[in-house]
Design a protein around this motif. Structure first.
Motif, PDB file in Angstrom:
ATOM      1  N   ARG A 198     -11.302 -19.481   7.040  1.00  0.00           N
ATOM      2  CA  ARG A 198      -9.783 -18.819   6.450  1.00  0.00           C
ATOM      3  C   ARG A 198      -9.093 -17.789   6.952  1.00  0.00           C
ATOM      4  NH1 ARG A 198     -11.391 -18.793   1.805  1.00  0.00           N
ATOM      5  NH2 ARG A 198     -11.294 -16.239   1.466  1.00  0.00           N
ATOM      6  N   VAL A 199     -10.131 -16.767   7.177  1.00  0.00           N
ATOM      7  CA  VAL A 199      -9.570 -15.418   7.895  1.00  0.00           C
ATOM      8  C   VAL A 199      -9.560 -15.332   9.406  1.00  0.00           C
ATOM      9  CG1 VAL A 199      -9.672 -12.834   7.667  1.00  0.00           C
ATOM     10  CG2 VAL A 199     -10.172 -14.295   5.459  1.00  0.00           C
ATOM     11  N   PHE A 200     -10.749 -15.815   9.797  1.00  0.00           N
ATOM     12  CA  PHE A 200     -11.073 -15.464  11.180  1.00  0.00           C
ATOM     13  C   PHE A 200     -11.038 -17.051  12.068  1.00  0.00           C
ATOM     14  CE2 PHE A 200     -13.041 -12.114   9.247  1.00  0.00           C
ATOM     15  CZ  PHE A 200     -12.462 -10.918   9.667  1.00  0.00           C
ATOM     16  N   GLU A 201     -10.729 -18.066  11.465  1.00  0.00           N
ATOM     17  CA  GLU A 201     -10.384 -19.466  12.270  1.00  0.00           C
ATOM     18  C   GLU A 201     -11.703 -19.743  12.950  1.00  0.00           C
ATOM     19  OE1 GLU A 201      -6.621 -19.925  14.247  1.00  0.00           O
ATOM     20  OE2 GLU A 201      -6.107 -18.095  13.520  1.00  0.00           O
ATOM     21  N   ILE A 202     -12.965 -19.432  12.497  1.00  0.00           N
ATOM     22  CA  ILE A 202     -14.361 -19.831  13.023  1.00  0.00           C
ATOM     23  C   ILE A 202     -14.857 -20.851  12.087  1.00  0.00           C
ATOM     24  CG2 ILE A 202     -16.478 -19.045  13.471  1.00  0.00           C
ATOM     25  CD1 ILE A 202     -15.185 -16.285  14.336  1.00  0.00           C
ATOM     26  N   LYS A 203     -15.262 -22.029  12.666  1.00  0.00           N
ATOM     27  CA  LYS A 203     -15.774 -22.953  11.800  1.00  0.00           C
ATOM     28  C   LYS A 203     -16.983 -23.716  12.536  1.00  0.00           C
ATOM     29  CE  LYS A 203     -11.736 -25.808  12.006  1.00  0.00           C
ATOM     30  NZ  LYS A 203     -10.637 -26.577  11.268  1.00  0.00           N
ATOM     31  N   GLY A 204     -17.672 -24.490  11.506  1.00  0.00           N
ATOM     32  CA  GLY A 204     -18.419 -25.417  12.348  1.00  0.00           C
ATOM     33  C   GLY A 204     -20.118 -24.801  12.800  1.00  0.00           C
ATOM     34  N   GLN A 205     -20.180 -23.589  12.651  1.00  0.00           N
ATOM     35  CA  GLN A 205     -21.630 -22.983  12.947  1.00  0.00           C
ATOM     36  C   GLN A 205     -21.730 -21.792  12.134  1.00  0.00           C
ATOM     37  OE1 GLN A 205     -19.992 -22.485  17.314  1.00  0.00           O
ATOM     38  NE2 GLN A 205     -21.210 -20.747  17.045  1.00  0.00           N
ATOM     39  N   ASP A 206     -23.134 -21.194  12.202  1.00  0.00           N
ATOM     40  CA  ASP A 206     -23.417 -20.006  11.495  1.00  0.00           C
ATOM     41  C   ASP A 206     -22.894 -18.821  12.144  1.00  0.00           C
ATOM     42  OD1 ASP A 206     -24.450 -21.447   9.268  1.00  0.00           O
ATOM     43  OD2 ASP A 206     -26.555 -21.462  10.158  1.00  0.00           O
ATOM     44  N   LEU A 207     -22.431 -17.815  11.615  1.00  0.00           N
ATOM     45  CA  LEU A 207     -22.087 -16.533  12.308  1.00  0.00           C
ATOM     46  C   LEU A 207     -23.051 -15.437  11.505  1.00  0.00           C
ATOM     47  CD1 LEU A 207     -19.836 -15.485  14.159  1.00  0.00           C
ATOM     48  CD2 LEU A 207     -18.462 -15.253  11.787  1.00  0.00           C
ATOM     49  N   PHE A 208     -23.839 -14.825  12.444  1.00  0.00           N
ATOM     50  CA  PHE A 208     -24.884 -13.865  11.843  1.00  0.00           C
ATOM     51  C   PHE A 208     -24.373 -12.397  12.061  1.00  0.00           C
ATOM     52  CE2 PHE A 208     -27.158 -17.572  12.657  1.00  0.00           C
ATOM     53  CZ  PHE A 208     -28.224 -17.572  11.680  1.00  0.00           C
ATOM     54  N   VAL A 209     -24.261 -11.609  11.112  1.00  0.00           N
ATOM     55  CA  VAL A 209     -23.845 -10.331  11.325  1.00  0.00           C
ATOM     56  C   VAL A 209     -24.738  -9.279  10.495  1.00  0.00           C
ATOM     57  CG1 VAL A 209     -21.251 -10.800  11.241  1.00  0.00           C
ATOM     58  CG2 VAL A 209     -22.410 -10.500   9.090  1.00  0.00           C
ATOM     59  N   ALA A 210     -24.969  -8.122  11.010  1.00  0.00           N
ATOM     60  CA  ALA A 210     -25.589  -7.209  10.590  1.00  0.00           C
ATOM     61  C   ALA A 210     -25.091  -5.755  10.779  1.00  0.00           C
ATOM     62  CB  ALA A 210     -26.959  -7.115  10.983  1.00  0.00           C
ATOM     63  N   GLU A 211     -25.621  -4.605  10.029  1.00  0.00           N
ATOM     64  CA  GLU A 211     -24.868  -3.343  10.258  1.00  0.00           C
ATOM     65  C   GLU A 211     -25.796  -2.305   9.691  1.00  0.00           C
ATOM     66  OE1 GLU A 211     -20.825  -0.875  10.231  1.00  0.00           O
ATOM     67  OE2 GLU A 211     -20.800  -3.024   9.621  1.00  0.00           O
ATOM     68  N   LEU A 212     -26.446  -1.459  10.577  1.00  0.00           N
ATOM     69  CA  LEU A 212     -27.308  -0.315  10.119  1.00  0.00           C
ATOM     70  C   LEU A 212     -26.785   1.144  10.537  1.00  0.00           C
ATOM     71  CD1 LEU A 212     -30.392  -1.773  12.022  1.00  0.00           C
ATOM     72  CD2 LEU A 212     -30.073  -1.660   9.506  1.00  0.00           C
ATOM     73  N   ASN A 213     -27.002   1.983   9.263  1.00  0.00           N
ATOM     74  CA  ASN A 213     -26.663   3.302   8.948  1.00  0.00           C
ATOM     75  C   ASN A 213     -27.815   4.223  10.199  1.00  0.00           C
ATOM     76  OD1 ASN A 213     -26.054   6.065   8.517  1.00  0.00           O
ATOM     77  ND2 ASN A 213     -25.485   5.304   6.571  1.00  0.00           N
ATOM     78  N   ILE A 214     -27.163   4.577  11.431  1.00  0.00           N
ATOM     79  CA  ILE A 214     -27.743   5.214  12.262  1.00  0.00           C
ATOM     80  C   ILE A 214     -28.066   6.531  11.733  1.00  0.00           C
ATOM     81  CG2 ILE A 214     -27.970   5.849  14.774  1.00  0.00           C
ATOM     82  CD1 ILE A 214     -28.540   2.623  13.989  1.00  0.00           C
ATOM     83  N   ASP A 215     -26.996   7.297  11.364  1.00  0.00           N
ATOM     84  CA  ASP A 215     -27.205   8.560  10.738  1.00  0.00           C
ATOM     85  C   ASP A 215     -28.239   8.819  10.024  1.00  0.00           C
ATOM     86  OD1 ASP A 215     -25.173   9.850  12.178  1.00  0.00           O
ATOM     87  OD2 ASP A 215     -23.602   9.981  11.084  1.00  0.00           O
ATOM     88  N   ARG A 216     -28.653   7.885   9.013  1.00  0.00           N
ATOM     89  CA  ARG A 216     -29.726   7.761   7.875  1.00  0.00           C
ATOM     90  C   ARG A 216     -30.934   7.506   8.680  1.00  0.00           C
ATOM     91  NH1 ARG A 216     -30.692  10.474   4.782  1.00  0.00           N
ATOM     92  NH2 ARG A 216     -31.829   9.280   3.229  1.00  0.00           N
ATOM     93  N   LEU A 217     -31.093   6.578   9.620  1.00  0.00           N
ATOM     94  CA  LEU A 217     -32.098   6.189  10.294  1.00  0.00           C
ATOM     95  C   LEU A 217     -32.589   7.769  11.151  1.00  0.00           C
ATOM     96  CD1 LEU A 217     -31.456   2.687  11.462  1.00  0.00           C
ATOM     97  CD2 LEU A 217     -33.245   3.391   9.958  1.00  0.00           C
ATOM     98  N   ILE A 218     -31.668   8.355  11.811  1.00  0.00           N
ATOM     99  CA  ILE A 218     -32.235   9.480  12.422  1.00  0.00           C
ATOM    100  C   ILE A 218     -32.726  10.331  11.606  1.00  0.00           C
ATOM    101  CG2 ILE A 218     -31.358  11.490  13.808  1.00  0.00           C
ATOM    102  CD1 ILE A 218     -29.068   9.665  14.939  1.00  0.00           C
ATOM    103  N   GLU A 219     -32.193  10.560  10.391  1.00  0.00           N
ATOM    104  CA  GLU A 219     -32.717  11.660   9.246  1.00  0.00           C
ATOM    105  C   GLU A 219     -34.183  11.084   8.916  1.00  0.00           C
ATOM    106  OE1 GLU A 219     -29.799  11.808   6.215  1.00  0.00           O
ATOM    107  OE2 GLU A 219     -28.380  12.933   7.774  1.00  0.00           O
TER     108      GLU A 219
END
Length: 786
Positions: free
Chosen positions: A659-680
């Motif tokens: 609906r929003v990004f016009e991507i269909k028919g396949q899995d869309l994998f996303v991830a995000e990590l807080n690098i500042d906290r990982l450094i700490e």
């Protein structure tokens, strides 16, 4: 900004310079030149001619046959304009000439041959719609190229100006630049009028208006503009309308200061009040569009009714028409931020708002209104009927001390003192020697100059950067002093590129409306001065920018993608909080370059990439069901370190993706990590690997696990009750199907037992297994029977 070379010559003598030379000089001095054009080059084979005879067409009542003298020869031309008369001087395209892509050829009209065609101002783009062919107002030499005869052969230089150089949005501004480059005289046109004390104009200002100058004129005759005025406006990209409106546009292009003319009889008095709009107040603009206003919008009013949207567009009710005989002229200076906000909110961009947004000279208002009044008087027969009313104080000139040694240090070369003084003087700066340099007064139109280094830039660009020698910097060996964040980003990039991911860089801004379509939970920090409405919020995460990139690629048939981006994200707390994050996105095949590899990206391979990043920091991590509403629950998890969520990964919601990004028919994998906290939280891990001399023992357990259970809880229970010899727990298989009760799934785990003291016996292993099974029953997990 389109610059007519012919027009420039009114202020500075450039007769010895060609258009390409001028364009090159402007480019080298810092003004980007887009193109050099000749706007009327679409006409070929057009000449001046004199009509020698006019006769009725023998076979058509609506046509006449003319004989036209074009220099050395007379041609027969048939026309539908029956108003032509013998002795008139006209413009004609002869057979073989061209108009746009149309080649003019001999043509018979009801049996009579025509050897060309007459030209109207419509064909010359000097009039919207022509009723008759064009006639010269006085005799001209016949056979002369029409572009030369009407001065249509002059070049137009189109320049692209940066936001800080609003002073160059005028013929005066470009003339000042060329004056400094060529060291030529620059002369302002005269603007003489006699004020009339008969009437006065009352002006009351809001803080959003810094200065307002007004003048009344009577006996105005609204009519067509002269050809020279039309020509210059068309060359500059504007459409001629009538003499009064055309003059206001002309003066704006000439001085860079937007002006406006009201029909004084429609205003309802000699009173002007500049005020903020009321919420919901309506105004119909000159283009017929009705706008709804809010309290931050600025209006020009007569004390009761709005007359214009300040700095953007006049109102329809008080606009100039053919019946106008009295005009009130306005030259104002508005707050750039106020104008920019209103223009962006309403989606209106005009030549006026474009200039006010970048700032206009607040010191030239009286000169501009005199120039405007003198032209209207000359071209419409009007007379001044009031004194000039001028409210507001122009700002004082900024004074900056410029040190000679600082100029040489910054530019990396020695600039002669005489050269520095000449450059600044020709650019309009006043300077006086003082100590180790000069005290420099900045002209009021150079509101981009505020510090010493700005003056050095002015000197450098006019002196010529090509005169500065290119010398390689001297680099001495020393201790590396790279910030921790940069080192960590470099390590991350090496890992991700080695895993097949490509780096992308997106704006740190996002469309808040699109954000709402993804989730209503976001409250991003909003920009006070956005580049556009689509980029008016600071991004709450990086992943949504990657989704825009994925959408762009998907719609262009690139369906196999692995990308990442590292950068700051922003949270709307008491103050805007930002931290460093890295986001990943993957879709399509695992290895698109290997045609033998048919695998597609799976949750497990994507999770492996996340784990490789976490292992880089040596942290102990676990996974819990994802809390993000826009991730699919079937394959999504939050990343937990020491009880704190520091990221997430999973499959993006397919419905939102479509609906929003016009991507269909396949899995869309996303991830995000807080690098500042990982450094700490980072731990330096140095593990000693011991190898037991005794054989390992492996046992598989097939477990029936309720859907509501988390494997992390099961794994923790196994490790707790498996005894000291349990070395590892790994998932080997997940099964859903026949013989599995509803609400359950079967997971097979492999348990590895290892001792460093002796060979483990069956009794020891069985005892540990019984303890594990018993503990698992307590949390609702049973051994699978079949």
């Amino acid at each position: 900004m389109r610059i007519s070379v012919e027009w420039l010559n009114d202020y500075i003598d450039l007769s010895d310079k060609s258009a390409p030379e001028l364009a090159n000089a402007l480019s080298l001095s810092g003004t980007e030149v887009e193109s050099v054009e000749y706007p009327w080059n679409y006409i070929e084979g057009a000449f001046t001619g004199r009509i020698e005879a006019v006769e009725d067409h023998p076979n058509a009542d609506n046509l006449v046959v003319t004989k036209v003298n074009v220099g050395e020869k007379t041609y027969q031309i048939v026309t539908a304009d029956k108003s032509v008369r013998t002795g008139e001087y006209v413009a004609v395209i002869l057979s073989g000439g061209k108009l746009w892509n149309l080649e003019i050829k001999d043509r018979k009209f009801r049996g009579i041959n025509s050897e060309g065609m007459f030209i109207s101002l419509e064909e010359l783009k000097l009039e919207e719609k022509s009723e008759t062919v064009f006639r010269f107002s006085e005799p001209v030499e016949t056979g002369k190229d029409i572009r030369e005869a009407l001065k249509l052969n002059s070049a137009v230089i189109e320049v692209e100006l940066t936001a800080n150089r609003g002073d160059c949005l005028s013929m005066f501004g470009i003339s000042r630049e060329l004056r400094a480059i060529y060291r030529k005289d620059f002369e302002l046109p005269r603007a003489d009028i006699e004020e009339n004390p008969k009437e006065e104009i009352e002006i009351i200002l809001d803080e959003g208006c810094k200065r307002y100058t007004a003048l009344l004129m009577n006996d105005v005759t609204v009519k067509d503009s002269p050809l020279w005025l039309k020509r210059r406006l068309v060359a500059a990209g504007l459409r001629p309308i009538n003499n009064v409106v055309d003059i206001t546009n002309y003066v704006m292009l000439e001085t860079g200061h937007p002006v406006h003319a009201f029909d004084a009889d429609l205003i309802g008095g000699n009173r002007i009040i500049v005020r903020k709009a009321r919420n919901g107040e309506k105004l119909t603009l000159l283009d017929g569009k009705e706008v709804s206003l809010i309290e931050s919008d600025l209006l020009i009013t007569n004390g009761e009714e709005p007359l214009a949207l300040a700095g953007i567009m006049g109102g329809l009710k008080s606009g100039i028409s053919s019946d106008t005989t009295r005009v009130l002229l306005e030259v104002a200076v508005f707050d750039p931020i106020t104008i920019r906000k209103t223009a962006r909110r309403l989606g209106i961009s005009t030549d006026s708002s474009y200039r006010f947004e970048r700032g206009v000279d607040a010191s030239d208002s009286v000169y501009v209104i005199k120039r405007l009044a003198s032209m209207i008087s000359e071209l419409s027969g009007a007379s001044v009927s009031s004194k000039i009313s001028d409210v507001g104080t122009p700002p004082k000139n900024i004074e900056i001390h410029l040190r000679k040694w600082f100029v040489d240090k910054v530019l990396g070369t020695v600039v002669p003192i005489e050269e520095i003084e000449n450059i600044l003087k020709y650019l309009g700066f006043d300077l006086e020697e003082s100590g180790d340099g000069w005290d420099v007064k900045v002209p009021p139109y150079r509101y981009d100059i505020s510090q010493e280094v700005d003056l050095v830039e002015e000197i450098g660009r006019i002196y010529g950067y090509e005169k500065v020698p290119s010398i390689l910097p001297r680099i001495l060996p020393g201790q590396e002093n790279i910030p921790v964040e940069i080192k960590e980003i470099r390590r991350l990039k090496r890992i991700l590129t080695a895993s097949g991911y490509n780096e992308v860089i997106n704006y740190s801004f996002i469309n808040p409306e699109k954000l709402k379509k993804i989730s209503g939970d976001f409250d991003p920090p909003m920009l006070k001065n956005p580049l556009s409405l689509d980029l008016s919020a600071m991004r709450p995460n990086i992943a949504f920018g990657l989704l825009e990139t994925a959408s762009y690629n998907f719609r262009r048939q690139n369906r196999d993608l692995k990308i990442f981006e590292a950068g700051n994200v922003f949270e709307n707390t008491e103050t805007v909080n930002e931290h460093l994050s890295v986001a990943l996105l993957a879709m399509g095949r695992e290895n698109a370059d290997d045609y033998t590899d048919k695998r597609t990206i799976s949750p497990y391979t994507f999770k492996g990439t996340i784990e490789s990043i976490l292992q880089l920091y040596g942290v102990e991590y676990s996974f819990k069901p994802a809390s993000e509403s826009w991730l699919e629950k079937r394959a999504a998890a939050d990343v937990i370190v020491k009880g704190e969520k520091i990221g997430y990964f999973g499959i993006f919601d397919s419905g939102i993706a479509d609906r929003v990004f016009e991507i269909k028919g396949q899995d869309l994998f996303v991830a995000e990590l807080n690098i500042d906290r990982l450094i700490e939280l980072k731990r330096t891990v140095i593990e000693e690997m011991a190898i037991s001399p005794f054989p390992r023992v492996f046992r598989d357990l097939s477990l029936l696990i309720p859907y509501r259970s988390e494997f992390s809880e099961i794994e923790e229970s196994i490790k707790k009750h498996g005894g000291e010899n349990l070395a590892s727990v790994k998932i080997m298989d997940i099964y859903k199907g026949k013989a599995i009760p509803d609400g359950y799934r079967s997971i097979t785990v492999t348990l590895t037992f290892e001792s460093f003291e002796n060979t483990l016996t069956d009794e020891e292993i069985s005892s540990a297994i019984e303890e594990i099974i018993s503990a698992l029953k307590n949390i609702g997990v049973n051994l699978r029977e079949q």
